[in-house]
Scaffold this motif. Structure first.
Motif, PDB file in Angstrom:
ATOM      1  N   GLU A 255     -51.734 -37.418 -22.650  1.00 23.72           N
ATOM      2  CA  GLU A 255     -50.862 -36.571 -21.829  1.00 23.72           C
ATOM      3  C   GLU A 255     -49.393 -36.835 -22.145  1.00 23.72           C
ATOM      4  OE1 GLU A 255     -52.032 -35.600 -17.560  1.00 23.72           O
ATOM      5  OE2 GLU A 255     -53.190 -37.423 -17.951  1.00 23.72           O
ATOM      6  N   ALA A 256     -49.050 -38.115 -22.294  1.00 25.28           N
ATOM      7  CA  ALA A 256     -47.663 -38.452 -22.638  1.00 25.28           C
ATOM      8  C   ALA A 256     -47.317 -37.898 -24.020  1.00 25.28           C
ATOM      9  CB  ALA A 256     -47.461 -39.966 -22.598  1.00 25.28           C
ATOM     10  N   ALA A 257     -48.259 -38.009 -24.948  1.00 25.97           N
ATOM     11  CA  ALA A 257     -48.004 -37.554 -26.322  1.00 25.97           C
ATOM     12  C   ALA A 257     -47.823 -36.042 -26.397  1.00 25.97           C
ATOM     13  CB  ALA A 257     -49.156 -37.978 -27.232  1.00 25.97           C
ATOM     14  N   THR A 258     -48.408 -35.330 -25.445  1.00 22.71           N
ATOM     15  CA  THR A 258     -48.277 -33.865 -25.425  1.00 22.71           C
ATOM     16  C   THR A 258     -47.241 -33.405 -24.408  1.00 22.71           C
ATOM     17  OG1 THR A 258     -50.204 -33.779 -23.933  1.00 22.71           O
ATOM     18  CG2 THR A 258     -50.615 -33.392 -26.270  1.00 22.71           C
ATOM     19  N   GLY A 259     -46.444 -34.350 -23.908  1.00 21.09           N
ATOM     20  CA  GLY A 259     -45.317 -33.999 -23.051  1.00 21.09           C
ATOM     21  C   GLY A 259     -45.697 -33.485 -21.679  1.00 21.09           C
ATOM     22  N   TYR A 260     -46.866 -33.915 -21.160  1.00 27.81           N
ATOM     23  CA  TYR A 260     -47.318 -33.452 -19.839  1.00 27.81           C
ATOM     24  C   TYR A 260     -47.263 -31.929 -19.750  1.00 27.81           C
ATOM     25  CZ  TYR A 260     -46.439 -38.365 -18.906  1.00 27.81           C
ATOM     26  OH  TYR A 260     -46.428 -39.732 -18.988  1.00 27.81           O
ATOM     27  N   SER A 261     -47.715 -31.272 -20.806  1.00 30.30           N
ATOM     28  CA  SER A 261     -47.598 -29.819 -20.901  1.00 30.30           C
ATOM     29  C   SER A 261     -48.976 -29.172 -20.753  1.00 30.30           C
ATOM     30  CB  SER A 261     -47.004 -29.447 -22.258  1.00 30.30           C
ATOM     31  OG  SER A 261     -47.929 -29.749 -23.293  1.00 30.30           O
ATOM     32  N   GLN A 262     -48.981 -27.839 -20.864  1.00 31.29           N
ATOM     33  CA  GLN A 262     -50.239 -27.097 -20.784  1.00 31.29           C
ATOM     34  C   GLN A 262     -51.108 -27.309 -22.026  1.00 31.29           C
ATOM     35  OE1 GLN A 262     -51.565 -24.940 -18.186  1.00 31.29           O
ATOM     36  NE2 GLN A 262     -50.110 -26.307 -17.171  1.00 31.29           N
ATOM     37  N   ARG A 263     -50.585 -28.012 -23.023  1.00 34.08           N
ATOM     38  CA  ARG A 263     -51.431 -28.330 -24.185  1.00 34.08           C
ATOM     39  C   ARG A 263     -52.641 -29.146 -23.765  1.00 34.08           C
ATOM     40  NH1 ARG A 263     -48.153 -31.391 -28.625  1.00 34.08           N
ATOM     41  NH2 ARG A 263     -50.236 -31.598 -29.530  1.00 34.08           N
ATOM     42  N   LEU A 264     -52.477 -30.006 -22.765  1.00 29.50           N
ATOM     43  CA  LEU A 264     -53.571 -30.889 -22.346  1.00 29.50           C
ATOM     44  C   LEU A 264     -53.469 -31.125 -20.847  1.00 29.50           C
ATOM     45  CD1 LEU A 264     -55.929 -32.661 -23.571  1.00 29.50           C
ATOM     46  CD2 LEU A 264     -54.346 -34.587 -23.304  1.00 29.50           C
ATOM     47  N   LEU A 265     -54.444 -30.638 -20.094  1.00 29.53           N
ATOM     48  CA  LEU A 265     -54.491 -30.884 -18.658  1.00 29.53           C
ATOM     49  C   LEU A 265     -55.065 -32.282 -18.400  1.00 29.53           C
ATOM     50  CD1 LEU A 265     -55.881 -27.426 -17.439  1.00 29.53           C
ATOM     51  CD2 LEU A 265     -53.487 -28.142 -17.749  1.00 29.53           C
ATOM     52  N   HIS A 266     -54.756 -32.827 -17.224  1.00 28.53           N
ATOM     53  CA  HIS A 266     -55.178 -34.199 -16.924  1.00 28.53           C
ATOM     54  C   HIS A 266     -56.693 -34.377 -17.084  1.00 28.53           C
ATOM     55  CE1 HIS A 266     -55.474 -38.133 -15.088  1.00 28.53           C
ATOM     56  NE2 HIS A 266     -56.315 -37.648 -14.190  1.00 28.53           N
ATOM     57  N   GLY A 267     -57.463 -33.478 -16.495  1.00 26.03           N
ATOM     58  CA  GLY A 267     -58.917 -33.613 -16.577  1.00 26.03           C
ATOM     59  C   GLY A 267     -59.443 -33.501 -17.990  1.00 26.03           C
ATOM     60  N   GLY A 313     -52.447 -28.453 -31.589  1.00 23.82           N
ATOM     61  CA  GLY A 313     -51.172 -28.924 -32.128  1.00 23.82           C
ATOM     62  C   GLY A 313     -51.269 -30.320 -32.716  1.00 23.82           C
ATOM     63  N   GLU A 314     -50.143 -30.781 -33.243  1.00 24.46           N
ATOM     64  CA  GLU A 314     -50.082 -32.095 -33.883  1.00 24.46           C
ATOM     65  C   GLU A 314     -50.001 -33.203 -32.832  1.00 24.46           C
ATOM     66  OE1 GLU A 314     -50.024 -33.087 -37.225  1.00 24.46           O
ATOM     67  OE2 GLU A 314     -50.757 -31.047 -37.549  1.00 24.46           O
ATOM     68  N   LEU A 315     -50.683 -34.307 -33.128  1.00 22.28           N
ATOM     69  CA  LEU A 315     -50.574 -35.496 -32.293  1.00 22.28           C
ATOM     70  C   LEU A 315     -49.867 -36.596 -33.080  1.00 22.28           C
ATOM     71  CD1 LEU A 315     -54.092 -35.749 -30.593  1.00 22.28           C
ATOM     72  CD2 LEU A 315     -51.914 -35.320 -29.446  1.00 22.28           C
ATOM     73  N   PRO A 316     -49.199 -37.541 -32.388  1.00 27.26           N
ATOM     74  CA  PRO A 316     -48.593 -38.678 -33.084  1.00 27.26           C
ATOM     75  C   PRO A 316     -49.654 -39.526 -33.783  1.00 27.26           C
ATOM     76  CG  PRO A 316     -47.942 -38.620 -30.753  1.00 27.26           C
ATOM     77  CD  PRO A 316     -49.006 -37.607 -30.933  1.00 27.26           C
ATOM     78  N   ASP A 317     -49.201 -40.426 -34.656  1.00 25.67           N
ATOM     79  CA  ASP A 317     -50.151 -41.299 -35.345  1.00 25.67           C
ATOM     80  C   ASP A 317     -50.756 -42.311 -34.374  1.00 25.67           C
ATOM     81  OD1 ASP A 317     -48.235 -43.339 -34.978  1.00 25.67           O
ATOM     82  OD2 ASP A 317     -47.411 -43.080 -36.980  1.00 25.67           O
TER      83      ASP A 317
END
Length: 366
Positions: A255-267, A313-317
């Motif tokens: 979630e942190a890596a995706t900026g707490y955005s709609q890219r990834l919901l908590h669940g 989208g891209e994720l950090p290493d």
């Protein structure tokens, strides 16, 4: 039928009421808690459009006056600016310690408003009215409240138990398919961490939760009962309660890596985290490989994400993701602690994870 789960915490004990149309009966449910006939409501724009009118009508029917603050929807609302706005609004409403603040919304509103109630006048009472599956089975129960920081999720907060939780399961019909499925990430977690029979039931019945109110109420009530039992033994997460974080060390980092955005919901993050926790457990020889395969198959059946490859989208290493895991609240003496499993329903907390195993599981998951 309304089901009641009691959370036995002595002077801070409360009930979780679970069933259809509870918002329409909220006035009668809340009236016994009030010292004067008024309440302050905090909600978000999406929920307000769907349910605020019903709630205020129900309160008026019992002679209870109410005012509402409507915040923007989304994870970004769990932040200092909106906490400040909420608390100062409550002060403007002259909310006193014996009054009731109502948190009407999903996990974001529940966490934010609960934290605001914890710090307002050093603690005012509040009622959780969760409107998402995720909030009903998890975040509304147990008294964890808080906001996010730049460094990570839920790192600023307090333990502050609600006075009542009203989980209206009929409002889940208004959720999008994605939001409903994301909430399922927290439901399946309960079977995986401590109840293999519940996981068996979910494998056979989870496909019915969207349309079958009886199955839905059972899943919500069972999840809440499991959480209540654990919270009653370990309210402030000194030991056993950490099991409720199965999947969350991975999930919060994503979630942190995706900026707490709609890219990834908590669940969705929790779903991926649970799959990774079982893969890591199998890699460490704690459980057979068939176990994460079974978990993955069920998540796939429910159209839930189960790997880093499922995050758009891209994720950090891997190093960056592991560094984000280092901000997790379970870290003790700079050692990462994971919830691992010896099998379905057999979770435990461990700080014995080797970095090489962690790298291997993350790499495979991409």
């Amino acid at each position: 039928m309304t089901r009641t789960v009691h959370v036995p915490l002595g002077a801070r004990a409360y009930d979780v009421r679970i069933g259809a149309d509870l918002i329409a009966r909220a006035g009668a449910e809340i009236a016994p808690l009030l010292h004067r006939p008024r309440a302050a409501i905090i909600t978000d724009e999406t929920v307000a459009g769907l349910h605020l009118g019903t709630l205020q009508t129900a309160l008026r029917a019992e002679g209870i006056a109410s005012k509402a603050l409507i915040l923007p929807p989304g994870e970004a609302t769990k932040s200092w600016p909106h906490l400040t706005r909420s608390v100062e609004w409550l002060l403007d409403q002259r909310v006193e310690r014996r009054d009731i603040v109502i948190a009407l919304g999903g996990g974001v509103i529940g966490d934010l408003v609960g934290f605001g109630a914890a710090i307002l006048r050093r603690g005012v009472r509040f009622v959780q009215m969760p409107t998402t599956l995720l909030a009903q089975v998890d975040s509304s129960v147990g008294g964890k409240t808080g906001i996010n920081a730049r460094q990570g999720k839920n790192l600023i907060g307090a333990f502050h138990q609600p006075s009542l939780v009203l989980a209206d399961t009929s409002v889940l019909d208004t959720l999008s398919e994605r939001d409903f499925r994301a909430g399922y990430g927290e439901v399946v977690k309960y079977g995986l961490l401590g109840d293999a029979e519940f996981f068996d039931w979910l494998e056979a019945n989870a496909h019915r939760l969207r349309d079958d109110i009886e199955a839905r109420d059972h899943a919500v009530a069972h999840s809440v009962a499991m959480k209540a039992e654990i919270v009653s033994r370990d309210e402030t997460e000194q030991g056993e309660r950490a099991l409720l974080n199965l999947g969350h060390t991975f999930g919060h980092a994503l979630e942190a890596a995706t900026g707490y955005s709609q890219r990834l919901l908590h669940g969705e993050g929790v779903s991926i985290g649970c799959a990774l926790a079982f893969e890591l457990s199998a890699r460490m020889g704690l459980c057979p490989q068939e176990t994460p395969s079974r978990v993955g198959a069920h998540l796939a059946q429910m159209q839930m994400p189960a790997g880093l490859r499922d995050v758009p989208g891209e994720l950090p290493d891997d190093e960056t993701l592991i560094a984000l895991m280092g901000q997790d609240k379970k870290v003790v003496d700079d050692r990462l602690r994971f919830v691992l499993a010896r099998g379905i329903g057999q979770a435990f907390v461990s700080d014995a994870v080797k970095t090489a195993d962690l790298h291997a599981v993350l790499s495979q998951s991409r």
